[in-house]
Scaffold this active site. Structure first.
Site, PDB file in Angstrom:
ATOM      1  N   SER A   8      -6.436  35.950   1.564  1.00 36.71           N
ATOM      2  CA  SER A   8      -7.702  35.303   1.180  1.00 36.71           C
ATOM      3  C   SER A   8      -8.148  34.295   2.240  1.00 36.71           C
ATOM      4  CB  SER A   8      -7.598  34.650  -0.205  1.00 36.71           C
ATOM      5  OG  SER A   8      -6.764  33.525  -0.176  1.00 36.71           O
ATOM      6  N   ASN A   9      -7.215  33.682   2.942  1.00 36.24           N
ATOM      7  CA  ASN A   9      -7.614  32.784   4.036  1.00 36.24           C
ATOM      8  C   ASN A   9      -8.188  33.585   5.216  1.00 36.24           C
ATOM      9  OD1 ASN A   9      -7.030  29.817   3.540  1.00 36.24           O
ATOM     10  ND2 ASN A   9      -5.136  30.767   2.800  1.00 36.24           N
ATOM     11  N   HIS A  44      -0.741  25.166   5.390  1.00 32.87           N
ATOM     12  CA  HIS A  44       0.352  24.957   4.457  1.00 32.87           C
ATOM     13  C   HIS A  44      -0.219  24.332   3.183  1.00 32.87           C
ATOM     14  CE1 HIS A  44       4.408  24.315   3.108  1.00 32.87           C
ATOM     15  NE2 HIS A  44       4.073  23.071   2.788  1.00 32.87           N
ATOM     16  N   MET A  54       4.325  34.758   6.199  1.00 35.76           N
ATOM     17  CA  MET A  54       5.440  34.187   5.447  1.00 35.76           C
ATOM     18  C   MET A  54       6.770  34.140   6.204  1.00 35.76           C
ATOM     19  SD  MET A  54       3.701  33.199   3.007  1.00 35.76           S
ATOM     20  CE  MET A  54       4.852  32.542   1.812  1.00 35.76           C
ATOM     21  N   ARG A  55       6.718  34.277   7.520  1.00 37.09           N
ATOM     22  CA  ARG A  55       7.982  34.176   8.280  1.00 37.09           C
ATOM     23  C   ARG A  55       7.944  32.973   9.195  1.00 37.09           C
ATOM     24  NH1 ARG A  55      10.847  38.044   6.772  1.00 37.09           N
ATOM     25  NH2 ARG A  55       9.669  39.719   5.797  1.00 37.09           N
ATOM     26  N   ASP A  90       4.631  24.443  15.986  1.00 31.05           N
ATOM     27  CA  ASP A  90       5.615  24.115  17.013  1.00 31.05           C
ATOM     28  C   ASP A  90       6.945  24.767  16.630  1.00 31.05           C
ATOM     29  OD1 ASP A  90       6.725  22.537  15.073  1.00 31.05           O
ATOM     30  OD2 ASP A  90       6.366  20.626  16.094  1.00 31.05           O
TER      31      ASP A  90
HETATM   32  C1  GRF Z   1      -1.729  30.108   1.016  1.00 29.49           C
HETATM   33  O1  GRF Z   1      -1.529  29.253  -0.081  1.00 29.49           O
HETATM   34  C2  GRF Z   1      -1.194  29.493   2.270  1.00 29.49           C
HETATM   35  O2  GRF Z   1      -1.342  28.112   2.323  1.00 29.49           O
HETATM   36  C3  GRF Z   1       0.267  29.835   2.206  1.00 29.49           C
HETATM   37  O3  GRF Z   1       0.299  31.134   1.661  1.00 29.49           O
HETATM   38  C4  GRF Z   1      -0.871  31.367   0.891  1.00 29.49           C
HETATM   39  C5  GRF Z   1      -1.537  32.571   1.475  1.00 29.49           C
HETATM   40  O4  GRF Z   1      -2.643  32.997   0.762  1.00 29.49           O
HETATM   41  N1  GRF Z   1       0.893  29.694   3.488  1.00 29.49           N
HETATM   42  P1  GRF Z   1      -3.597  34.119   1.343  1.00 29.49           P
HETATM   43  O5  GRF Z   1      -2.711  35.276   1.785  1.00 29.49           O
HETATM   44  O6  GRF Z   1      -4.378  33.551   2.487  1.00 29.49           O
HETATM   45  O7  GRF Z   1      -4.489  34.523   0.199  1.00 29.49           O
END
Ligand code: GRF
Length: 206
Positions: A13-14, A109, A90-91, A141
């Site tokens: 979603s981001n 984050h 997620m890594r 970093d």
């Molecule tokens: C978000 O809450 C981001 O801050 C975290 O993982 C989530 C990812 O959401 N690192 P999306 O995949 O962007 O919907």
């Protein structure tokens, strides 16, 4: 115009929020690739819809993290972006990649760093009992969620919040903060001095 590559592992979603801001002309750049470690990531569908090439390095197919990181490094070099945006990637980024793309790689984050780094920032905030939570966009970093902070947005924690409701309100702010940070980077308006990131006025933009 800056070349942007997005790294995502899931929902994306981001990634979408950044695409939407680009489409609305709010960012002077273009997304040239999605890189993902998960062949099932919904982010791949979002990339397909937008005509953005998706590079899939399916983590589960690798026998070691080192081997995966080597391929990721090569893929990132091949893409040759000006900015690498971790959006729900997620890594933990290995030290070699962090060094190679220092100052060119950012992450979001779901907590007000330096509090509650690592997984489940929103749950950690609730469990700790803070009254203000939020999100942080920062440079990557070699540490865990520890690079210089670009932007933060605060969210009030309500008495009846659970992890889902708080995460949802933080996510709304992520979708504002992340495109904003990408736009500032693409306009060369971020000046990093030690741990501090100063936002240059628009007039200073060359
Ligand atoms: C978000 O809450 C981001 O801050 C975290 O993982 C989530 C990812 O959401 N690192 P999306 O995949 O962007 O919907």
């Amino acid at each position: 115009m800056k070349r942007i590559a997005v790294l995502a592992s899931g929902r994306g979603s981001n990634f979408q929020a950044i695409q939407d801001a680009l489409a609305a002309g709010k960012i002077n750049g273009e997304i040239v690739a999605l890189l993902t470690d998960n062949r099932e990531a919904y982010a791949i569908e979002r990339a397909d819809t937008a005509g953005i090439p998706a590079i899939v390095l399916n983590y589960k197919d690798y026998t070691s993290k080192a081997e995966y990181e080597r391929d990721l490094l090569t893929a990132m070099q091949d893409v040759g972006a000006d900015l690498y945006v971790c959006a729900g990637y997620m890594r933990i980024i290995g030290p070699e990649i962090a060094r190679e793309f220092s100052g060119k790689m950012i992450n979001i984050h779901p907590a007000l760093l330096p509090a509650f780094s690592g997984l489940h920032g929103q749950r950690q905030a609730l469990e700790y009992g803070v009254k203000i939570a939020g999100c942080t966009v920062h440079f990557v970093d070699e540490g865990l969620d520890s690079g210089p902070i670009i932007l933060q947005k605060a969210v009030e924690v309500l008495d009846d919040d659970d992890e889902d409701s708080l995460s949802e309100r933080i996510l709304e702010q992520e979708h504002i903060a992340y495109p904003e940070a990408v736009a500032l980077f693409c306009a060369d308006r971020l000046h990093v001095s030690g741990r501090r990131v100063k936002i240059l006025p628009e007039a200073n933009n060359q």
